[in-house]
Scaffold this motif. Structure first.
Motif: not given
Length: 121
Positions: A26-31, A37-40, A44-49
């Motif tokens: 699974v490729n999902f940066p917030l996992l 993940n560290r960069l996500a 603060n990539m939410k609420p856009t992913v």
């Protein structure tokens, strides 16, 4: 508010997909297991992913048949919206018989409905 709903559902779906034996990756940066993940988290990539890539095994014919037969998931590109979709593009991973599948989570979709729609591989 709508983006936040889809974003939260996407996180739940991604966490459920990594448990499935038929999903290779699974490729999902917030996992936490994702290499970015560290960069996500830092940015603060939410609420856009709301998009998830998953790697599944199979022949092109089997993958396409499986994608088109999903109930409650439209076989179309998503630009955001209330319904979850599976993109009509899927890409074979070079040197393997695996394919990347893109799932876009709709703001009215529940994790349970999306996972149920993806079962039966």
């Amino acid at each position: 508010m709508l983006f936040r709903s889809a974003h939260n559902t996407a996180i739940k779906v991604a966490k459920e997909l990594i448990k499935k034996k038929w999903v290779v990756k699974v490729n999902f940066p917030l996992l936490k297991s994702h290499n970015s993940n560290r960069l996500a988290v830092e940015y603060n990539m939410k609420p856009t992913v709301m998009n998830i890539l998953m790697e599944i095994p199979g022949s092109r014919r089997d993958v396409e048949k499986w994608i088109k037969s999903r109930k409650n998931l439209t076989y179309a590109t998503s630009y955001g919206g209330k319904d979850s979709r599976i993109d009509p593009w899927y890409k074979r991973i070079e040197g393997t018989s695996n394919y990347w599948i893109r799932i876009s989570i709709g703001y009215e979709s529940s994790c349970e409905d999306v996972i149920e729609s993806l079962e039966d591989f």
